[in-house]
Design an enzyme around this catalytic site. Structure first.
Site, PDB file in Angstrom:
ATOM      1  CB  SER A  89     -18.094  11.505 -46.365  1.00  0.00           C
ATOM      2  OG  SER A  89     -17.913  10.515 -47.375  1.00  0.00           O
ATOM      3  CG  ASP A  90     -23.440   8.081 -44.319  1.00  0.00           C
ATOM      4  OD1 ASP A  90     -23.158   6.982 -44.825  1.00  0.00           O
ATOM      5  OD2 ASP A  90     -24.417   8.252 -43.571  1.00  0.00           O
ATOM      6  CD1 TRP A  91     -19.818   5.264 -46.508  1.00  0.00           C
ATOM      7  CD2 TRP A  91     -19.446   3.939 -48.249  1.00  0.00           C
ATOM      8  NE1 TRP A  91     -18.675   4.559 -46.249  1.00  0.00           N
ATOM      9  CE2 TRP A  91     -18.421   3.734 -47.294  1.00  0.00           C
ATOM     10  CE3 TRP A  91     -19.424   3.210 -49.436  1.00  0.00           C
ATOM     11  CZ2 TRP A  91     -17.383   2.827 -47.482  1.00  0.00           C
ATOM     12  CZ3 TRP A  91     -18.400   2.296 -49.624  1.00  0.00           C
ATOM     13  CH2 TRP A  91     -17.392   2.126 -48.656  1.00  0.00           C
TER      14      TRP A  91
END
Length: 703
Positions: A248-250
């Site tokens: 995932s993006d953070w």
């Protein structure tokens, strides 16, 4: 390249057998722990004073009991993000303007070396989101508006960084091109547009062996990207055969453990929505353990394959911002500068000029790009003013004025032999949108509540436009150096000045490079990786506050072509201090490929580089194709009066469109047009035409 077959060949049987054994030993809790990062919140809040990117973060994998190391992650697109000083290259948009794939691969190798020197094994450096509209705040992080160019540059950077056994991450998957509302916006898009416009560059990068994918924050057709089964499983893993893992993006990239069933393998930076919630979801039958096992297998498959390839060299902190890497940054900056207008003003002559007025605060500040996840802190950076002073020494008197007082600045300009206005943007006006602005560690924390974000218009600040126009009206020798990450409209002042150059956020040696080009020590050779329209209304609809938007198949040069509109500066455009002439294109069928050729001649007086571009047109299409599409480019060097033949090899796939009914790629039985030119502003009189080979319409390519 050791990893180019990672997604196209069958996985290593020995590694798969080893993973089988590990999966039998791992407990459910240990498997789930491998599916998220760990330690980020501690370091961010307790050690690093809430500053991001100070170290490599544990970002998945890891089981101490079985001796499995975590993956260690760092950004980013213009250099390795770390508290240690690393090489700051020009932003990707600038590097795209070089159209130099060999250079981009060499930059990737340098990033791989510095990553390994800092313990990084997972690099988030490949950003290839399509520039649908130049107002997008993170435009500087990507390579432009064209899917073909995006894919070629993504593949080149991937090959480079993975040479040093660093797993590359390509991001943000997918359809991510609005910044301010990136956490909420829902993009509606039909399948053909998705497949033809917004995904081909991702597939090209994965076909080059890219080991991991980062999902985007936004929604696509109602589902968050990290929860979008069509994107992550149906297309990425099933249709394309991707063998690696998706993370995932953070911080806000995941919304629940059900993302595992959609195809997400790792939640970063911590197991907030996975972790205990995922264990419970498996125990309660909401998520299958088979899906968890598949995720762990993908993580281990990638990690073990990359870790066991022999290292090509040893790595140490002595490689950080070393002489070789700094020279690469300088080469990229020099090749990236795009000359947009020149009416005898440039190059400045060091022998004949006694004084040069440099107007604008941006000439005298470090301006490397945004201060979000892609921020890099080099050991030094050369400003434009410093670069000019170093170059001219005592030969030319540099008269600097920051432009805050317009009357004073005009007076300074009038008293100089020539004028350089430096105008554009900084991290405050564009870039990753950071609410609360943790990026202000070296600034007044009360100065601004946020930084970056999308641009609401494409013009310079009104006061800058006014000053440029005033100076231009009073002086006959005025050049403007534009600083920014994307298109800047020039309608209000371009007629008043004699020269305009796009200089980008040009990295730690940017000032050196800009000075060399302005004074003729280097011939400008960059080309625009996007279209600058005559009117902003010619672009697709764009609203930084939008929560829902529909994306169609046309943008940039494809939209202007379809609507019969002429660009102010077309895609692929860039002037030189010499001139190039193109001969007529020729096209022939050879062994199921079409070879397109044309002669390019340097008709001027200087040795210089030119970027020849090959476009394919679809006249008579009945399925709705763009007027033309980029299908090749080549950077060549020619002496004065010399000619060279550029050649482009096109395969059947280069002509295909996505057929939704058959869920495959097909080719129409039509006559195709072939253009070779110095920009997307092509000449019909120099086109070649060729009918579709008889058997091509019977071909079908997997989705």
């Amino acid at each position: 390249m050791p990893f180019e077959d990672f997604n196209t060949a069958q996985p290593d049987p020995a590694i798969e057998a080893e993973i089988d054994g590990l999966l039998e030993e791992l407990t459910l809790e240990e498997k789930v722990r491998m599916m998220s990062g760990h330690g980020f919140h501690y370091y961010f809040t307790q050690v690093d004073n809430r500053q991001f990117g100070q170290r490599a973060y544990a970002a998945g994998s890891g089981c101490e009991r079985l001796g499995i190391e975590p993956l260690y992650f760092s950004d980013g697109p213009r250099g390795v993000r770390h508290k240690e000083a690393t090489t700051c290259f020009p932003v990707p948009m600038a590097r795209a303007a070089t159209f130099d794939l060999d250079l981009e691969e060499r930059i990737g190798r340098a990033m791989g070396v510095e990553a390994r020197a800092l313990g990084v094994t997972l690099s988030g450096n490949i950003c290839i989101n399509l520039l649908r509209h130049p107002g997008w705040g993170r435009a500087q992080e990507t390579y432009g508006e064209d899917p073909f160019q995006l894919g070629e540059f993504g593949a080149a950077l991937c090959r480079g960084v993975q040479t040093h056994n660093v797993i590359a991450t390509v991001k943000h998957f997918a359809v991510n091109s609005v910044e301010n509302t990136r956490f909420k916006i829902d993009v509606s898009i039909d399948e053909r547009t998705l497949r033809e416009v917004y995904l081909p560059h991702f597939k090209r990068t994965l076909d080059a062996g890219c080991g991991s994918v980062m999902s985007a924050y936004n929604k696509v057709n109602g589902d968050y990207c990290a929860h979008n089964r069509q994107l992550l499983t149906d297309i990425l893993k099933n249709d394309w055969g991707f063998k690696g893992f998706v993370h995932s993006d953070w911080v806000l990239g995941v919304h629940g453990p059900d993302a595992v069933e959609a195809g997400l393998d790792i939640e970063n930076p911590e197991g907030v929505k996975f972790g205990k919630r995922l264990v419970a979801a498996v125990n309660e039958g909401e998520v299958s353990e088979a899906s968890v096992d598949d995720s762990v297998r993908r993580i281990l498959r990638t990690q073990l394959r990359f870790a066991r390839e022999p290292d090509p060299q040893e790595y140490s902190v002595d490689h950080l911002a070393c002489e070789e890497h700094v020279a690469l940054a300088l080469e990229a900056a020099e090749k990236s500068i795009v000359l947009l207008k020149n009416e005898g003003v440039l190059p400045f002559d060091r022998e004949s000029l006694s004084s040069l007025a440099v107007i604008g605060q941006l000439a005298d500040v470090e301006n490397l790009g945004d201060k979000g996840s892609s921020r890099v802190t080099p050991p030094y950076s050369v400003t434009i003013l410093e670069g000019l002073r170093r170059l001219v020494g005592d030969h030319v008197d540099i008269l600097f004025d920051d432009g805050s007082d317009h009357d004073r600045a005009v007076t300074v300009a009038e008293n100089a032999d020539a004028v350089l206005c430096v105008k554009g943007f900084t991290w405050r006006e564009e870039g990753e949108f950071i609410p609360g602005d943790e990026a202000l560690e070296d600034d007044d924390p009360n100065a601004l509540s946020t930084s970056g974000g999308d641009r609401h218009h494409l013009r310079l600040k009104p006061q800058d436009e006014t000053l440029i126009a005033r100076i231009g009206a009073r002086h006959s020798k005025v050049a403007v150096a534009l600083v920014g990450g994307s298109a800047i409209m020039k309608n209000a002042w371009h007629m008043e000045v004699g020269a305009i150059a796009m200089t980008w956020y040009s990295g730690m040696e940017g000032g050196t490079a800009i000075a060399r080009v302005l004074f003729g020590e280097r011939v400008p050779s960059g080309k625009l990786p996007f279209t600058v329209p005559r009117d902003a209304d010619h672009l697709p609809f764009f609203d930084p506050a939008a929560l829902a938007i529909e994306y169609g198949p046309l943008h940039g040069y494809t939209k202007l072509d379809a609507e019969g509109l002429e660009a102010a500066y077309p895609f692929g455009f860039g002037l030189s201090y010499t001139q190039f002439e193109y001969g007529a294109a020729e096209a022939e069928l050879a062994d199921d490929e079409i070879i397109v050729r044309a002669q390019v001649t340097n008709t001027g007086s200087l040795r210089a580089d030119e970027i020849a571009q090959c476009y394919v047109g679809f006249p008579g299409s009945e399925v709705g194709r763009p007027v033309k599409l980029l299908r090749g480019f080549e950077r060549i060097t020619l002496d004065p009066g010399a000619s060279a033949t550029v050649s482009f090899t096109l395969t059947p796939r280069d002509f295909a469109y996505y057929d939704v009914a058959s869920k495959s790629w097909r080719i129409e039985n039509i006559r195709h047009a072939f253009y070779v030119a110095g920009s997307s502003r092509t000449d019909e009189d120099r086109a070649a035409f060729l009918d579709t080979p008889a058997h091509w319409p019977d071909l079908s390519f997997p989705a």
